[in-house]
Design an enzyme around this catalytic site. Structure first.
Site: not given
Length: 228
Positions: A103-104
């Site tokens: 995920d970011a």
């Protein structure tokens, strides 16, 4: 290997562009103007117009990257820069993929390769390649959380429970957790199902491989044996 084909395989440009670079003497390999044919396995440095370029092994290469926060594991990011933008420009032009996603807001070891078979081996559920995460928890926890995670929790919208291969607390807010599957947002969803929340998430190991020895945002070449 033909020098023009080598430069193309390194993502330098089209055949015409590479031919012009060589013709004009703007290419240096290992500090010298290359011959018409080179040993592709002996290339240590590549400079174009005195600028250093990343040298990838052929035909396949494997990279470990220490992913920072606020970059997306996507060639077409939506909100943050692409993680691939951290690589040399010539490498970005090649057909590369991340092995799985982070995920970011998740940091840690990310593997990037152009070897589709290798990618599949590491991500196929049947192979159960372990991934270990350092989880910063929002609420203080005790060993009961670890017991629940190892026993298996039911994720939202799932029909079967999923269990951690290992879960150990080092303090009330820090959990080290290993999983061998790769469901969407799995660690975050497992922690939520067990009654807590993830504040920060860092992948410390992918198989045997770590990137914690790299500065954040940096990468290095690896071999498949380093992973699994």
């Amino acid at each position: 290997m033909d020098i023009i084909k080598y430069l193309q395989a390194q993502g330098i440009g089209s055949r015409k562009e590479c031919r012009e670079l060589v013709r004009d003497g703007r290419v240096l390999i290992n500090g010298a103007v290359p011959a018409e044919h080179i040993d592709e396995h002996g290339v240590e440095t590549l400079h174009i117009n005195e600028t250093a370029y990343g040298v990838m092994t052929l035909p396949y290469f494997y990279l470990a990257l220490h992913k920072p926060e606020n970059v997306e594991t996507s060639h077409k990011p939506s909100h943050y820069p692409s993680v691939f933008s951290l690589l040399p420009a010539n490498v970005q032009r090649l057909k590369i993929q991340a092995v799985g996603r982070l995920d970011a807001d998740t940091t840690g070891v990310l593997i990037i390769t152009n070897d589709g078979s290798f990618n599949h081996r590491l991500t196929a559920a049947k192979n159960q390649v372990p991934k270990t995460y350092r989880v910063t928890l929002k609420h203080p926890a005790d060993d009961d959380l670890c017991t629940r995670l190892r026993a298996g929790v039911l994720l939202a919208d799932e029909q079967e429970t999923v269990a951690a291969a290992e879960a150990v607390l080092t303090d009330a807010h820090t959990l080290h957790m290993t999983i061998t599957s790769g469901k969407y947002h799995q660690v975050k969803r497992m922690i939520a199902a067990a009654g807590n929340r993830v504040e920060k998430l860092h992948r410390t190991l992918f198989g045997q491989l770590t990137a914690d020895d790299l500065p954040v945002g940096q990468w290095r070449r690896i071999t498949p044996d380093e992973v699994w």
